[in-house]
Design a protein around this motif. Structure first.
Motif, PDB file in Angstrom:
ATOM      1  N   ARG A 401      35.389  39.875  45.769  1.00  0.00           N
ATOM      2  CA  ARG A 401      36.486  39.577  44.640  1.00  0.00           C
ATOM      3  C   ARG A 401      36.648  40.745  43.801  1.00  0.00           C
ATOM      4  N   THR A 405      41.465  43.505  43.678  1.00  0.00           N
ATOM      5  CA  THR A 405      42.535  44.019  42.892  1.00  0.00           C
ATOM      6  C   THR A 405      41.895  44.845  41.394  1.00  0.00           C
ATOM      7  N   LYS A 406      42.567  45.559  40.869  1.00  0.00           N
ATOM      8  CA  LYS A 406      42.035  46.278  40.011  1.00  0.00           C
ATOM      9  C   LYS A 406      41.972  45.312  38.656  1.00  0.00           C
ATOM     10  N   THR A 407      42.703  44.252  38.561  1.00  0.00           N
ATOM     11  CA  THR A 407      42.464  43.063  37.507  1.00  0.00           C
ATOM     12  C   THR A 407      41.065  42.359  37.875  1.00  0.00           C
ATOM     13  N   ASP A 408      40.791  42.083  38.967  1.00  0.00           N
ATOM     14  CA  ASP A 408      39.242  41.640  39.373  1.00  0.00           C
ATOM     15  C   ASP A 408      38.324  42.750  38.976  1.00  0.00           C
ATOM     16  N   TYR A 410      38.222  44.872  36.936  1.00  0.00           N
ATOM     17  CA  TYR A 410      38.152  45.115  35.395  1.00  0.00           C
ATOM     18  C   TYR A 410      37.454  44.013  34.705  1.00  0.00           C
ATOM     19  N   VAL A 411      37.642  42.533  35.378  1.00  0.00           N
ATOM     20  CA  VAL A 411      36.781  41.579  34.770  1.00  0.00           C
ATOM     21  C   VAL A 411      35.269  41.486  35.086  1.00  0.00           C
ATOM     22  N   ASP A 414      33.866  44.352  32.807  1.00  0.00           N
ATOM     23  CA  ASP A 414      34.044  44.089  31.333  1.00  0.00           C
ATOM     24  C   ASP A 414      32.642  43.003  31.160  1.00  0.00           C
ATOM     25  N   ASN A 427      38.531  50.107  24.889  1.00  0.00           N
ATOM     26  CA  ASN A 427      39.547  49.290  25.681  1.00  0.00           C
ATOM     27  C   ASN A 427      39.722  50.156  26.892  1.00  0.00           C
ATOM     28  N   ALA A 429      40.109  50.978  31.238  1.00  0.00           N
ATOM     29  CA  ALA A 429      41.100  50.929  32.337  1.00  0.00           C
ATOM     30  C   ALA A 429      40.494  51.248  33.486  1.00  0.00           C
ATOM     31  N   THR A 431      40.771  52.806  36.885  1.00  0.00           N
ATOM     32  CA  THR A 431      41.970  53.982  37.242  1.00  0.00           C
ATOM     33  C   THR A 431      41.810  54.117  38.964  1.00  0.00           C
ATOM     34  N   TYR A 454      36.556  53.801  36.245  1.00  0.00           N
ATOM     35  CA  TYR A 454      37.167  53.236  34.895  1.00  0.00           C
ATOM     36  C   TYR A 454      36.970  54.311  34.165  1.00  0.00           C
TER      37      TYR A 454
END
Length: 526
Positions: A401, A405-408, A410-411, A414, A427, A429, A431, A454
């Motif tokens: 998972r 994606t970059k969103t996955d 990031y979660v 984080d 904050n 990101a 990259t 990141y």
């Protein structure tokens, strides 16, 4: 469309593209015809157009001084090459094909499974890198991120007035391509940080030039033909841009990997080319040491007692491949911002350790010793040190998972800020998120890698007269980390470069140096 050729999907339509190029540059060719011209056979392209133009590279012969675009070289009607003509040094069409072929070939070498094992992204919009082989007059060449271009100038030699074209120098072309490649992989290395980062950019271009040269048979023969039992300290590979340096200042090569520079020698200096020579020296030292280590194996493999041309070539090919693979593959194991030479030494060790857990030939020991002699690491143990995280150190852990994606990603990051050294108040990101497919010379495939990068930024105040027009302003310090998993979700590598007092102090000192040298200032508050 007479200026282009569309290659069909069927294998019967696929033809390699053959282009004649200078192995090094016209001066080397004039001095030694054995290192003169060669014909490269490049993989076919789905599209082959005038320029030349292919999917990822295009030549636009713009002369910015005269504001004119010269006619492009055209593909042969039957495909497989270009209508260049007979002349070489004074022929624009030959120049266009020469610079395109060197760039195209080097890209293939970098992205090959035996090197990085993945595509190199560009740091600029669009899929094609533009090359301007005759951009103007001057003793220079450069990579321009904003234009997505490599720009090459021409000038008259100081000694005899002959016209020198930087687009005909293999080393200069590959060096500038190296800037574009590294910018695509590590775009924050283009930001002001310190001499380590700036020096690494210059080193990477020189290392790429040496790596590319070492894949050409004629160059290899030139290196070993005089003293096959031991590589000479300086040779056609270690000397970078011989024609340019000779024509511009009469002092021979612009830089040489066969130098003795150490970290102690550059202490107190901020000049990036001085710093780059330390790592270029490491590269050359490793090549020489691996060559000497391979000679006994080459003798045994060929059942010979004395070193001849075959033995020497066998040993040099093995040494060159190993040196290039180890030194270039480490890029994916570096932090996305704020790298140090110590980070690089450890990345070289760890990337090779992941690919080859058993170092039965002692390659990593040889590399660690080269870094130690140059003052980059204190000991072999220091070269092997890195952060080793275990899978159970993470929460919400699912490699399939988080690699989606970059969103996955990031979660996941984080949820694990403390483990990864990401401050809670920044904050950040994601990259970079990519997979590699790497293979060794024997055909062995290394574990597939999932690389996550990141970053975050921190504003550093500039207070004092030494900052000139920037006094009272703030400057961005980029921070970040790299996390590497294998396809099964095992943690292979982790490195983070956060903001701390030492980095802030060094950034201020470097900015003050750039201001003093007139390289950085307040230009309409930018």
């Amino acid at each position: 469309m007479p200026d282009e050729k569309l290659v069909g999907r069927g294998t019967e339509d696929v033809r390699p593209v053959r282009v004649e190029v200078f192995l090094q540059d016209p001066l080397v060719a004039a001095t030694d015809h054995r290192v003169g011209l060669t014909t490269l056979s490049l993989p076919s392209e789905p599209y082959l157009g005038a320029g030349p133009t292919t999917g990822r590279v295009r030549v636009v012969d713009l002369d910015a001084d005269q504001d004119v675009v010269h006619p492009p070289v055209k593909p042969l009607a039957r495909g497989g090459g270009f209508a260049v003509g007979r002349a070489k040094v004074g022929n624009r069409r030959f120049h266009q094909a020469n610079v395109w072929a060197i760039v195209q070939r080097t890209l293939h070498l970098i992205e090959d499974e035996r090197a990085l094992g993945r595509r190199v992204p560009w740091a600029f919009p669009g899929g094609r890198l533009t090359i301007h082989p005759h951009y103007g007059y001057g003793e220079n060449a450069w990579y321009d991120r904003d234009a997505g271009a490599l720009c090459f100038l021409s000038f008259d030699a100081a000694d005899d007035g002959r016209r020198v074209h930087t687009c005909l120098s293999h080393d200069i072309v590959v060096h500038e391509l190296g800037h574009a490649v590294l910018d695509g992989m590590k775009p924050l290395y283009n930001e002001v940080d310190g001499p380590d980062v700036a020096g690494f950019h210059e080193y990477f271009g020189d290392a790429l030039a040496m790596s590319s040269a070492l894949t050409m048979r004629e160059v290899l023969l030139a290196v070993v033909r005089d003293r096959p039992e031991r590589l000479s300290a300086r040779n056609v590979v270690s000397d970078i841009a011989l024609e340019f340096g000779t024509a511009a200042n009469g002092e021979g090569a612009l830089r040489s990997g066969a130098n003795t520079k150490t970290m102690r020698d550059v202490r107190g200096s901020w000049e990036e080319h001085d710093y780059s020579e330390v790592l270029s020296g490491v590269f050359n030292d490793v090549l020489v040491a691996l060559y000497e280590a391979e000679i006994p194996r080459a003798l045994a493999a060929r059942r010979k007692r004395t070193i001849d041309g075959q033995v020497a070539m066998h040993a040099l090919i093995k040494a060159a491949r190993q040196t290039s693979r180890m030194m270039l593959r480490a890029i994916d194991y570096l932090p996305p911002a704020g790298m140090t030479y110590l980070d690089y030494a450890r990345a070289v060790h760890r990337a090779d350790e992941v690919a080859y857990p058993v170092d039965d030939r002692g390659y990593r020991r040889i590399v660690a010793d080269a870094f130690r002699r140059r003052g980059v690491v204190r000991s072999r143990k220091d070269a092997a040190a890195s952060v080793r995280l275990q899978n159970d150190a993470f929460r919400a852990y699912d490699v399939d998972r988080l690699a989606g994606t970059k969103t996955d990603a990031y979660v996941f990051l984080d949820a694990n800020r403390e483990t990864l050294g990401i401050p809670r108040d920044v904050n950040f990101a994601v990259t970079g998120l990519h997979r590699t497919r790497k293979r060794g010379p024997s055909g062995y495939y290394s574990p597939r890698e999932i690389v996550i990068e990141y970053v975050w930024d921190e504003e550093v105040p500039l207070d004092g007269r030494r900052f000139g027009g920037l006094n009272g302003a703030t400057f961005t310090l980029w921070c970040g980390g790299t996390l590497v998993f294998d396809a099964d979700g095992n943690v292979l590598h982790s490195v983070v470069r956060a903001g701390d007092a030492a980095r802030r102090k060094r950034l201020r000192a470097y900015v003050a140096y750039l201001v003093e040298e007139g390289l950085l200032g307040d230009d309409e508050h930018e």
